[in-house]
Scaffold this motif. Structure first.
Motif, PDB file in Angstrom:
ATOM      1  N   SER A 135       1.353  33.359 -56.023  1.00 22.22           N
ATOM      2  CA  SER A 135       0.104  34.053 -54.945  1.00 22.22           C
ATOM      3  C   SER A 135      -0.556  32.999 -55.458  1.00 22.22           C
ATOM      4  O   SER A 135      -1.646  33.343 -55.209  1.00 22.22           O
ATOM      5  N   HIS A 136      -0.281  31.662 -56.413  1.00 20.53           N
ATOM      6  CA  HIS A 136      -1.652  30.769 -56.495  1.00 20.53           C
ATOM      7  C   HIS A 136      -1.220  29.281 -55.156  1.00 20.53           C
ATOM      8  O   HIS A 136      -0.772  27.972 -55.649  1.00 20.53           O
ATOM      9  N   GLY A 137      -2.005  30.181 -54.816  1.00 20.37           N
ATOM     10  CA  GLY A 137      -1.649  28.894 -53.263  1.00 20.37           C
ATOM     11  C   GLY A 137      -3.399  27.675 -53.940  1.00 20.37           C
ATOM     12  O   GLY A 137      -3.676  28.068 -54.944  1.00 20.37           O
ATOM     13  N   HIS A 138      -4.004  27.142 -52.869  1.00 24.13           N
ATOM     14  CA  HIS A 138      -5.163  26.536 -53.449  1.00 24.13           C
ATOM     15  C   HIS A 138      -6.388  27.514 -53.577  1.00 24.13           C
ATOM     16  O   HIS A 138      -7.395  27.245 -54.391  1.00 24.13           O
ATOM     17  N   SER A 139      -6.027  28.663 -53.168  1.00 20.42           N
ATOM     18  CA  SER A 139      -7.258  29.553 -53.315  1.00 20.42           C
ATOM     19  C   SER A 139      -7.023  30.249 -54.928  1.00 20.42           C
ATOM     20  O   SER A 139      -7.641  31.551 -55.079  1.00 20.42           O
TER      21      SER A 139
ATOM     22  N   GLY B 118       0.076  27.934 -48.625  1.00 18.30           N
ATOM     23  CA  GLY B 118       0.391  28.173 -50.156  1.00 18.30           C
ATOM     24  C   GLY B 118       1.317  27.576 -50.521  1.00 18.30           C
ATOM     25  O   GLY B 118       1.868  26.580 -49.370  1.00 18.30           O
ATOM     26  N   HIS B 119       1.251  28.288 -51.842  1.00 19.93           N
ATOM     27  CA  HIS B 119       2.861  27.744 -52.465  1.00 19.93           C
ATOM     28  C   HIS B 119       4.019  28.043 -51.417  1.00 19.93           C
ATOM     29  O   HIS B 119       4.663  29.483 -51.135  1.00 19.93           O
ATOM     30  N   GLY B 120       5.237  27.172 -51.032  1.00 20.34           N
ATOM     31  CA  GLY B 120       6.549  28.113 -50.069  1.00 20.34           C
ATOM     32  C   GLY B 120       6.331  27.877 -48.826  1.00 20.34           C
ATOM     33  O   GLY B 120       6.715  28.288 -47.842  1.00 20.34           O
TER      34      GLY B 120
ATOM     35  N   ASP C  19      10.360  25.362 -47.684  1.00 19.04           N
ATOM     36  CA  ASP C  19       9.404  24.695 -47.936  1.00 19.04           C
ATOM     37  C   ASP C  19       8.791  24.091 -49.474  1.00 19.04           C
ATOM     38  O   ASP C  19       8.020  24.358 -50.783  1.00 19.04           O
ATOM     39  N   ASP C  20       9.920  23.480 -49.745  1.00 14.60           N
ATOM     40  CA  ASP C  20       9.604  22.235 -49.884  1.00 14.60           C
ATOM     41  C   ASP C  20      10.691  21.519 -50.291  1.00 14.60           C
ATOM     42  O   ASP C  20      11.255  21.336 -49.723  1.00 14.60           O
TER      43      ASP C  20
END
Length: 603
Positions: free
Chosen positions: A11-15, A557-559, A127-128
């Motif tokens: 849940s740790h995207g840019h926001s 977001g992450h992923g 995803d990466d």
């Protein structure tokens, strides 16, 4: 589009930085494993070095326009011992470090490091990267390079002075030239670290593109940006080890007394005889075996990104997709067998020189294919003159000028005459500034909404484009005229020769254009920084583009994706009769009714 929802990775995207602890912040934004953060780290770092390289260029231009005059404002601070003037010794540092910074710390890392990292997983639906830790190391190996190059400015005589090509014996003998002391050693350490960083990145890019494409994304459905990144990674993987090894060899020549590049008994400036037995020309072969492919490392990604921008804003499929792919591959393949054209004046056997001349001229063929395909894409299109499109069109026109002037250098008899003149400088800057840098600006404007979820200001962008275009041509086109009459490069005061004194006003004109060009970048910097915080908020696909990155949230977001992308077609299906819009995303399934599906009349 496909709506197969998947749970976002974490849940740790840019926001997600609110309430974040110091340790988590460091892992997320400093030593990050996320390809997007690493791409942005490369982007911000290279833009700062772009400023440094531009200021060094102004120092060169000031000296050529007003030799032995006090430099305004900062002259007394920097050159107090010389009464505010640039010394001849420091002039060698200026052109050495300007080229070094622009090539190794700006152009190569901003293309492969910034855009390669940010775009490759997004554009292939991954995803990466395949090896996130290796990816992180590829960025942090740049920091020792930043440190060594930065230190070289602080250590007397304040910067390396052997030229960006670092030819022995000038660069190897400790007392050969001003700047050959510790700054030259630090220069070698810095460039070697850049090489290691690029090799780490290239392995990751190749593996990711081969192994991690989304379902349905075959190689011939890849965007041309990804094809260009893929070919560039191959170039880096096979050519860069040669330069890195040569760098270590030159380093041991300087520090351990080995003799790879020094002839036996060489004495320079009353120094002790060298323990040689080596060959200075060996360095030239090893250096150019990498550095000519490096020219394509500095232009191929730009070609790929410009292709995507032109197709998007011409609202047309790219003209000749497969010939474009084959042309990129052809340019890269030929790039490995033409390094000798940099050494026509080294005493090369004329028959060998002729083979290098012919193979070099052959590169014009795939280059011309690409130019005709860009023109074919634009022809008859519904062109939208957005800021990214203006920069992309500028790239095409400037690349034509740079490419045509390159043919002069490929011809051995002509090259011998214009060698080490400003004609070479003009060609190089038309390819790498008027070409690549304009493509980089266009790409920043194009993918900025994906990176930050906001638009850059279009009006400021167009002012930035027109002024940059005007000033760059005022600066660099005039260099052709200087070169045609033999005006030499790398001389602090060419006007010692009476035959060049009438060229002083032309140099003064170029210098003021260069000052205008650097000053124009303030508009870009203001627009870039302001838009990160106050730009218009946009959704996933503000340009109406087709490729996969535009299906992810802005910023992702992450992923990256909140659904599993499944690919049904290539990325250039604009104006398709199967849909009501003029774009047709790669993830959108074809119509359920077979009667509505487009039937190719050739099948």
């Amino acid at each position: 589009m496909s709506t197969t929802a998947i749970q976002p990775h974490g849940s740790h995207g840019h926001s997600g930085s609110h309430g974040m602890g110091v340790g988590e912040f460091v892992r997320t934004y400093v030593f990050s494993l996320d390809h997007k953060i690493i791409g942005l780290q490369f982007l911000f770092s290279t833009l700062l070095w772009f400023l440094v390289g531009g200021l060094l260029a102004l120092g060169i231009r000031w000296q050529l326009a007003y030799p032995w005059h006090d430099m305004p404002v900062i002259g007394r601070m920097l050159f107090s011992a010389e009464g505010g003037q640039i010394s001849p010794e420091f002039y060698t540092t200026l052109f050495t470090m300007h080229a070094t910074v622009m090539i190794f710390f700006v152009i190569i890392p901003i293309l492969a490091g910034a855009f390669g990292n940010y775009l490759i997983p997004l554009m292939i639906g991954a995803d990466d990267m395949a090896f996130p830790t290796l990816n992180m190391l590829s960025y942090w190996f740049m920091w020792p390079a930043f440190f060594f190059i930065g230190m070289s400015f602080l250590w007397p005589p304040y910067g390396a002075g052997g030229g960006w090509t670092s030819y022995p014996p000038l660069s190897v003998v400790w007392d050969a030239a001003p700047g050959s002391h510790w700054p030259q050693t630090l220069w070698l350490l810095g460039v070697t670290c850049v090489g290691i960083s690029s090799m780490l990145g290239s392995v990751n890019y190749m593996t990711t593109i081969i192994q991690m494409r989304a379902p349905g994304l075959t190689m011939f459905r890849l965007p041309l940006t990804i094809w260009a990144m893929f070919i560039t990674a191959i170039l880096q993987a096979f050519a860069l080890p040669v330069l890195t090894a040569a760098g270590f060899m030159q380093l041991t020549d300087r520090t351990l007394g080995t003799g790879f590049f020094l002839p036996e008994g060489l004495v320079v400036n009353n120094s002790l005889p060298a323990t040689g037995g080596g060959q200075p020309i060996l360095w030239q072969h090893l250096f150019w075996f990498y550095s000519h492919p490096a020219v394509y490392i500095m232009i191929l990604p730009a070609m790929g990104m410009v292709s995507d921008i032109i197709a998007c804003f011409a609202r047309k499929p790219i003209f000749g997709y497969k010939p474009m792919v084959y042309s990129i591959s052809g340019i890269a393949g030929l790039g490995f067998i033409v390094w000798g054209h940099h050494m026509f004046v080294s005493g090369m056997n004329p028959f060998l020189g002729m083979t290098f001349m012919v193979s070099t001229m052959m590169i014009a063929l795939p280059s011309a294919v690409k130019v005709f395909n860009w023109l074919g894409t634009i022809w008859g299109g519904k062109i939208q003159f957005t800021t990214p499109m203006l920069f992309a069109l500028s790239f095409v026109s400037m690349f034509i000028i740079g490419g045509l002037s390159g043919i002069f250098m490929a011809a051995t008899p002509v090259d011998i005459f214009i060698h080490d003149t400003y004609f070479i400088v003009a060609h190089f800057h038309y390819v790498l500034f008027a070409g690549t840098a304009m493509a980089v600006f266009g790409s920043i404007y194009f993918w900025f909404p994906k990176m930050f979820g906001r638009m850059m200001d279009e009006s400021l962008g167009k002012v930035h484009f027109f002024l940059t275009f005007l000033f760059l041509n005022g600066t660099f086109f005039t260099m052709h005229i200087l070169g045609a009459v033999g005006f030499p490069r790398r001389l602090a005061d060419p006007y010692d020769y009476e035959t060049f004194r009438h060229l002083l006003p032309m140099n003064q004109f170029m210098t003021w254009c260069a000052i205008g060009m650097v000053a124009t970048q303030v508009i870009f910097a203001f627009n870039f920084i302001r838009s990160i915080f106050f730009g218009q908020i946009v959704g996933r696909n503000p340009w109406g583009a087709n490729s996969l990155e535009w299906m992810a949230p802005s910023p992702p977001g992450h992923g990256n994706f909140d659904f599993q992308p499944i690919v049904y077609r290539g990325p250039y299906e604009y104006g398709s009769p199967e849909v009501d819009t003029d774009f047709y995303p790669q993830t959108q399934p074809p119509p359920a009714d077979p009667a509505k599906r487009y039937k190719d009349p050739h099948h």
